[in-house]
Design a protein around this motif. Structure first.
Motif, PDB file in Angstrom:
ATOM      1  N   HIS A 100     -40.137 -44.985  10.537  1.00  0.00           N
ATOM      2  CA  HIS A 100     -40.887 -44.658  10.675  1.00  0.00           C
ATOM      3  C   HIS A 100     -41.853 -43.705  12.065  1.00  0.00           C
ATOM      4  O   HIS A 100     -41.227 -43.941  12.667  1.00  0.00           O
ATOM      5  CB  HIS A 100     -42.251 -45.762  10.047  1.00  0.00           C
ATOM      6  CG  HIS A 100     -42.529 -47.206  11.097  1.00  0.00           C
ATOM      7  ND1 HIS A 100     -42.187 -47.791  10.973  1.00  0.00           N
ATOM      8  CD2 HIS A 100     -43.258 -47.045  12.191  1.00  0.00           C
ATOM      9  CE1 HIS A 100     -42.215 -48.752  12.262  1.00  0.00           C
ATOM     10  NE2 HIS A 100     -42.565 -48.229  12.749  1.00  0.00           N
ATOM     11  N   PHE A 101     -42.704 -43.631  11.760  1.00  0.00           N
ATOM     12  CA  PHE A 101     -43.054 -42.654  13.369  1.00  0.00           C
ATOM     13  C   PHE A 101     -43.743 -42.795  12.995  1.00  0.00           C
ATOM     14  O   PHE A 101     -44.811 -43.244  12.843  1.00  0.00           O
ATOM     15  CB  PHE A 101     -42.886 -40.958  12.522  1.00  0.00           C
ATOM     16  CG  PHE A 101     -41.532 -40.634  11.610  1.00  0.00           C
ATOM     17  CD1 PHE A 101     -40.701 -40.001  12.410  1.00  0.00           C
ATOM     18  CD2 PHE A 101     -40.970 -40.684  10.302  1.00  0.00           C
ATOM     19  CE1 PHE A 101     -39.209 -39.517  12.071  1.00  0.00           C
ATOM     20  CE2 PHE A 101     -39.720 -40.196   9.870  1.00  0.00           C
ATOM     21  CZ  PHE A 101     -38.867 -39.677  10.461  1.00  0.00           C
ATOM     22  N   HIS A 102     -44.296 -42.282  14.728  1.00  0.00           N
ATOM     23  CA  HIS A 102     -45.372 -42.229  15.917  1.00  0.00           C
ATOM     24  C   HIS A 102     -45.437 -41.169  16.273  1.00  0.00           C
ATOM     25  O   HIS A 102     -45.276 -41.048  17.092  1.00  0.00           O
ATOM     26  CB  HIS A 102     -45.598 -43.356  16.696  1.00  0.00           C
ATOM     27  CG  HIS A 102     -45.116 -45.002  16.083  1.00  0.00           C
ATOM     28  ND1 HIS A 102     -46.906 -46.101  15.617  1.00  0.00           N
ATOM     29  CD2 HIS A 102     -43.904 -45.595  15.751  1.00  0.00           C
ATOM     30  CE1 HIS A 102     -46.512 -46.858  14.831  1.00  0.00           C
ATOM     31  NE2 HIS A 102     -45.165 -47.162  14.904  1.00  0.00           N
ATOM     32  N   GLU A 122     -43.763 -26.723  14.637  1.00  0.00           N
ATOM     33  CA  GLU A 122     -44.757 -26.449  12.911  1.00  0.00           C
ATOM     34  C   GLU A 122     -44.383 -27.942  11.989  1.00  0.00           C
ATOM     35  O   GLU A 122     -45.169 -28.001  11.592  1.00  0.00           O
ATOM     36  CB  GLU A 122     -43.559 -25.660  12.439  1.00  0.00           C
ATOM     37  CG  GLU A 122     -44.319 -24.464  12.864  1.00  0.00           C
ATOM     38  CD  GLU A 122     -43.377 -23.692  13.923  1.00  0.00           C
ATOM     39  OE1 GLU A 122     -42.735 -24.793  14.380  1.00  0.00           O
ATOM     40  OE2 GLU A 122     -43.237 -22.449  14.704  1.00  0.00           O
ATOM     41  N   GLN A 123     -42.704 -28.613  12.858  1.00  0.00           N
ATOM     42  CA  GLN A 123     -42.859 -29.892  11.860  1.00  0.00           C
ATOM     43  C   GLN A 123     -43.363 -31.653  12.686  1.00  0.00           C
ATOM     44  O   GLN A 123     -44.009 -31.473  11.963  1.00  0.00           O
ATOM     45  CB  GLN A 123     -40.963 -30.226  12.597  1.00  0.00           C
ATOM     46  CG  GLN A 123     -40.453 -29.534  11.265  1.00  0.00           C
ATOM     47  CD  GLN A 123     -38.695 -30.280  11.956  1.00  0.00           C
ATOM     48  OE1 GLN A 123     -38.422 -30.013  13.565  1.00  0.00           O
ATOM     49  NE2 GLN A 123     -38.181 -29.394  11.160  1.00  0.00           N
ATOM     50  N   LEU A 124     -43.996 -31.033  14.139  1.00  0.00           N
ATOM     51  CA  LEU A 124     -44.937 -31.658  13.880  1.00  0.00           C
ATOM     52  C   LEU A 124     -46.223 -31.989  13.694  1.00  0.00           C
ATOM     53  O   LEU A 124     -46.798 -32.999  12.882  1.00  0.00           O
ATOM     54  CB  LEU A 124     -44.925 -31.863  16.204  1.00  0.00           C
ATOM     55  CG  LEU A 124     -45.593 -32.801  16.500  1.00  0.00           C
ATOM     56  CD1 LEU A 124     -45.790 -34.294  16.364  1.00  0.00           C
ATOM     57  CD2 LEU A 124     -46.181 -32.484  18.178  1.00  0.00           C
ATOM     58  N   THR A 153     -48.745 -44.562   8.368  1.00  0.00           N
ATOM     59  CA  THR A 153     -47.653 -43.777   9.477  1.00  0.00           C
ATOM     60  C   THR A 153     -46.532 -42.729   8.328  1.00  0.00           C
ATOM     61  O   THR A 153     -47.415 -43.732   6.898  1.00  0.00           O
ATOM     62  CB  THR A 153     -46.702 -44.552  10.207  1.00  0.00           C
ATOM     63  OG1 THR A 153     -45.372 -43.945  10.849  1.00  0.00           O
ATOM     64  CG2 THR A 153     -46.228 -45.713   9.216  1.00  0.00           C
ATOM     65  N   VAL A 154     -45.826 -42.696   8.391  1.00  0.00           N
ATOM     66  CA  VAL A 154     -44.955 -42.543   7.034  1.00  0.00           C
ATOM     67  C   VAL A 154     -43.714 -42.853   7.451  1.00  0.00           C
ATOM     68  O   VAL A 154     -42.624 -42.423   8.834  1.00  0.00           O
ATOM     69  CB  VAL A 154     -45.366 -40.728   7.032  1.00  0.00           C
ATOM     70  CG1 VAL A 154     -43.472 -40.318   5.880  1.00  0.00           C
ATOM     71  CG2 VAL A 154     -45.966 -39.558   6.608  1.00  0.00           C
ATOM     72  N   MET A 155     -43.148 -43.479   6.007  1.00  0.00           N
ATOM     73  CA  MET A 155     -41.903 -44.471   5.668  1.00  0.00           C
ATOM     74  C   MET A 155     -41.051 -43.585   5.294  1.00  0.00           C
ATOM     75  O   MET A 155     -41.547 -43.698   4.258  1.00  0.00           O
ATOM     76  CB  MET A 155     -42.466 -45.241   5.531  1.00  0.00           C
ATOM     77  CG  MET A 155     -42.007 -47.026   5.505  1.00  0.00           C
ATOM     78  SD  MET A 155     -42.191 -48.573   5.520  1.00  0.00           S
ATOM     79  CE  MET A 155     -44.117 -48.955   6.426  1.00  0.00           C
ATOM     80  N   THR A 200     -48.095 -34.967  11.770  1.00  0.00           N
ATOM     81  CA  THR A 200     -50.401 -34.979  12.196  1.00  0.00           C
ATOM     82  C   THR A 200     -51.145 -34.524  10.960  1.00  0.00           C
ATOM     83  O   THR A 200     -52.269 -35.137  11.492  1.00  0.00           O
ATOM     84  CB  THR A 200     -50.074 -34.608  13.550  1.00  0.00           C
ATOM     85  OG1 THR A 200     -49.671 -32.423  13.533  1.00  0.00           O
ATOM     86  CG2 THR A 200     -49.371 -35.501  14.242  1.00  0.00           C
ATOM     87  N   ARG A 201     -50.924 -33.229  10.938  1.00  0.00           N
ATOM     88  CA  ARG A 201     -51.785 -33.063   9.868  1.00  0.00           C
ATOM     89  C   ARG A 201     -51.979 -33.710   8.666  1.00  0.00           C
ATOM     90  O   ARG A 201     -53.305 -34.406   8.166  1.00  0.00           O
ATOM     91  CB  ARG A 201     -51.784 -31.860   9.129  1.00  0.00           C
ATOM     92  CG  ARG A 201     -52.315 -30.830   8.595  1.00  0.00           C
ATOM     93  CD  ARG A 201     -52.253 -29.541   8.189  1.00  0.00           C
ATOM     94  NE  ARG A 201     -51.241 -29.581   7.116  1.00  0.00           N
ATOM     95  CZ  ARG A 201     -50.043 -28.615   7.945  1.00  0.00           C
ATOM     96  NH1 ARG A 201     -50.147 -28.556   9.120  1.00  0.00           N
ATOM     97  NH2 ARG A 201     -49.200 -28.368   7.056  1.00  0.00           N
ATOM     98  N   VAL A 202     -50.869 -34.951   8.162  1.00  0.00           N
ATOM     99  CA  VAL A 202     -50.879 -35.890   6.907  1.00  0.00           C
ATOM    100  C   VAL A 202     -51.429 -37.332   8.592  1.00  0.00           C
ATOM    101  O   VAL A 202     -51.927 -38.045   6.880  1.00  0.00           O
ATOM    102  CB  VAL A 202     -50.114 -35.333   5.916  1.00  0.00           C
ATOM    103  CG1 VAL A 202     -49.470 -34.916   4.981  1.00  0.00           C
ATOM    104  CG2 VAL A 202     -48.792 -36.940   7.194  1.00  0.00           C
TER     105      VAL A 202
END
Length: 246
Positions: A111-113, A219-221, A85-87, A225-227
């Motif tokens: 963080h994000f899911h 685009e933000q999503l 995840t990104v935190m 998800t790309r990283v």
């Protein structure tokens, strides 16, 4: 990320315990969620727990929940790519806090899911944000916010602009992010007792899921998800008779 900061980050999430390593679990293959309880004795709650998260929010009991009044006035200090995840990481401060059951819970990180972990009547949202808090007794409360695709989100864009692209990378944030703008204007929420959604799946977590979703652009999503190497949502868990109240 330096060794000390990485240890603090994972302990805040509740991911590591004695003898465990960060790569013992994942979302795919032999170390996917359905196998977490087999990977370490420390993870037994992932398969044996009776109050696990996430859940499908349905059959809700109407009550008079205390209105939430989060106080988020301090920007995160850094943004880290944890591999799964990104935190966004915060300095511990009462400037970022919320009172739950009369107790002060301090915001530790968010963080994000993608897609969402909790579902609403079986529906996944494209993105779910978890704001993880701790009180003086080291108890955990998670405030969850759902996102639908639509208009771009200005505050998320500030985070995305700094987003690390590689696992184990941490960057200091160059601009302030107003976390209060990452909460919906309407403060209705669902509440239930659950667990961490990552190993060791510790129970006793107070979950508060905001009813109203926010928006982010497609685009933000995609930027997020790309990283990430893959979807990072644990499947919904059995309720075992638990009540969800609103």
């Amino acid at each position: 990320m330096n060794r000390l900061l990485r240890s603090v980050t994972f302990l805040t999430l509740g991911i590591l315990s004695a003898g465990a390593t960060a790569n013992e679990w994942s979302y795919e293959g032999a170390s996917a969620p359905e196998h977490w309880g087999e990977l370490s004795p420390d993870y037994f709650m992932c398969s044996k727990g009776m109050n696990q998260s996430p859940v499908d929010i349905t059959t809700v009991m109407k009550t008079r929940l205390t209105p939430l009044k989060p106080r988020y006035s301090q920007s995160p200090a850094s943004l880290s790519h944890e591999g799964f995840t990104v935190m966004a990481n915060f300095a511990a401060s009462s400037k970022n806090s919320v009172k739950i059951d009369g107790e002060l819970f301090i915001l530790q990180q968010l963080h994000f899911h993608a897609p969402s972990e909790n579902t609403l009547a079986g529906k996944h949202f494209p993105l779910e944000m978890h704001l993880v808090h701790r009180n003086a007794k080291n108890e955990t409360a998670v405030l969850a916010v759902m996102f639908d695709t639509g208009k771009p989100n200005p505050e998320l864009q500030k985070l995305w602009h700094e987003m690390p692209r590689e696992a184990d990378e941490t960057v200091a944030l160059a601009q302030d992010v107003d976390i209060s703008r990452l909460l919906p204007a309407r403060n209705g929420y669902y509440r239930f007792s659950g667990s961490l959604t990552t190993p060791p799946c510790t129970e006793g977590v107070r979950w508060l899921v905001m009813k109203a979703p926010l928006s982010l652009s497609a685009e933000q999503l995609e930027t997020l998800t790309r990283v990430l190497p893959h979807e990072n949502n644990r499947p919904v868990q059995p309720r075992h008779g638990r009540l969800i109240v609103e």
